[in-house]
Write a protein that holds these residues in place. Structure first.
Motif, PDB file in Angstrom:
ATOM      1  N   GLY A 158     -10.111   1.572   1.243  1.00 45.49           N
ATOM      2  CA  GLY A 158     -10.652   1.580  -0.017  1.00 45.49           C
ATOM      3  C   GLY A 158     -11.097   0.376  -0.668  1.00 45.49           C
ATOM      4  O   GLY A 158     -11.307   0.255  -1.743  1.00 45.49           O
ATOM      5  N   ASP A 159     -11.352  -0.774   0.312  1.00 44.95           N
ATOM      6  CA  ASP A 159     -11.718  -1.933  -0.200  1.00 44.95           C
ATOM      7  C   ASP A 159     -10.898  -2.599  -1.293  1.00 44.95           C
ATOM      8  O   ASP A 159     -11.229  -3.427  -1.782  1.00 44.95           O
ATOM      9  CB  ASP A 159     -13.279  -1.868  -0.578  1.00 44.95           C
ATOM     10  N   HIS A 160      -9.654  -2.269  -1.159  1.00 45.31           N
ATOM     11  CA  HIS A 160      -8.566  -2.716  -2.287  1.00 45.31           C
ATOM     12  C   HIS A 160      -8.069  -4.190  -1.759  1.00 45.31           C
ATOM     13  O   HIS A 160      -7.647  -4.960  -2.488  1.00 45.31           O
ATOM     14  CB  HIS A 160      -7.428  -1.632  -2.463  1.00 45.31           C
ATOM     15  N   TYR A 161      -8.323  -4.274  -0.258  1.00 50.37           N
ATOM     16  CA  TYR A 161      -7.819  -5.481   0.170  1.00 50.37           C
ATOM     17  C   TYR A 161      -8.783  -6.128   0.976  1.00 50.37           C
ATOM     18  O   TYR A 161      -9.524  -5.581   1.680  1.00 50.37           O
ATOM     19  CB  TYR A 161      -6.483  -5.295   1.133  1.00 50.37           C
ATOM     20  N   LEU A 193      -7.607   9.223  -3.123  1.00 47.81           N
ATOM     21  CA  LEU A 193      -7.236   8.252  -2.286  1.00 47.81           C
ATOM     22  C   LEU A 193      -6.833   8.918  -1.043  1.00 47.81           C
ATOM     23  O   LEU A 193      -5.667   9.909  -1.251  1.00 47.81           O
ATOM     24  CB  LEU A 193      -6.282   7.192  -2.778  1.00 47.81           C
ATOM     25  N   PHE A 228       0.888  -1.330   0.092  1.00 54.74           N
ATOM     26  CA  PHE A 228       0.050  -0.020   0.003  1.00 54.74           C
ATOM     27  C   PHE A 228       0.976   1.368   0.245  1.00 54.74           C
ATOM     28  O   PHE A 228       0.592   2.264  -0.763  1.00 54.74           O
ATOM     29  CB  PHE A 228      -0.966   0.013   1.137  1.00 54.74           C
ATOM     30  N   SER A 248     -10.325  -2.897   6.063  1.00 56.87           N
ATOM     31  CA  SER A 248     -10.324  -3.110   4.558  1.00 56.87           C
ATOM     32  C   SER A 248     -11.207  -1.887   3.953  1.00 56.87           C
ATOM     33  O   SER A 248     -10.690  -1.336   2.966  1.00 56.87           O
ATOM     34  CB  SER A 248     -11.320  -4.227   4.471  1.00 56.87           C
ATOM     35  N   TYR A 295       2.258   1.548  -3.500  1.00 58.11           N
ATOM     36  CA  TYR A 295       1.374   2.322  -4.503  1.00 58.11           C
ATOM     37  C   TYR A 295       1.192   3.505  -4.260  1.00 58.11           C
ATOM     38  O   TYR A 295       1.056   4.513  -5.383  1.00 58.11           O
ATOM     39  CB  TYR A 295       0.057   1.210  -4.153  1.00 58.11           C
TER      40      TYR A 295
END
Length: 155
Positions: free
Chosen positions: A138-141, A75, A13, A134, A16
């Protein structure tokens, strides 16, 4: 008694955010560690300690803020004043999710059964993302995704 908490949240993260041209800022007592993670100093009032069996018990209070921002603010994740809370139902990391510090949320679980000892006697505890964590990322994981381990120093 807790001395410091070192936690990177999730290396991928952080990577990213930075590769997207974003920023990661530390404030209020948090510092960026050499490995890219974050160091939070102990705050007064916690009672985190080792029990007679050498296992951590109680609640550790820590100070500092970390803000992740990328994509022109689309983000935006804010974590403040992490706590480690160990009770009968398990162990979690909670954070204040805004600068107002009016709401705390559980963002990760700690696997106390898999503790190892790191350099200088620090406790290394695996962590996994919680449901609220999670959502915060951002609900990415998905929930239960492995996060960076906590490195806890007790005095």
């Amino acid at each position: 008694m807790a001395g410091s908490l070192n936690w990177g949240v999730k290396q991928s993260f952080r990577g990213y955010v930075e590769s997207a041209g974003g920023v990661i800022e530390t404030m209020g007592g948090a510092e960026r560690a050499a490995d890219g993670g974050f160091t939070f100093a102990a705050a007064p009032g916690g009672d985190l300690r080792l029990d007679a069996d050498g296992r951590p018990v109680g609640r550790g209070l820590f100070v500092g803020n970390v803000r992740f921002e990328a994509h022109g603010g689309m983000l935006s994740v804010y974590l403040a004043d992490p706590n480690i809370e160990i009770g009968p139902s398990g162990a979690v990391i909670t954070v204040a999710d805004s600068s107002a510090r009016t709401h705390r949320m559980e963002i990760a679980t700690l696997d106390l059964g898999a503790i190892t000892t790191g350099l200088a006697g620090e406790l290394v505890i695996p962590t996994a993302l919680s449901m609220d964590g999670s959502r915060l990322l951002g609900d990415h994981y998905p929930p239960k995704t492995a996060l960076d381990p906590v490195r806890l120093t007790l005095r």
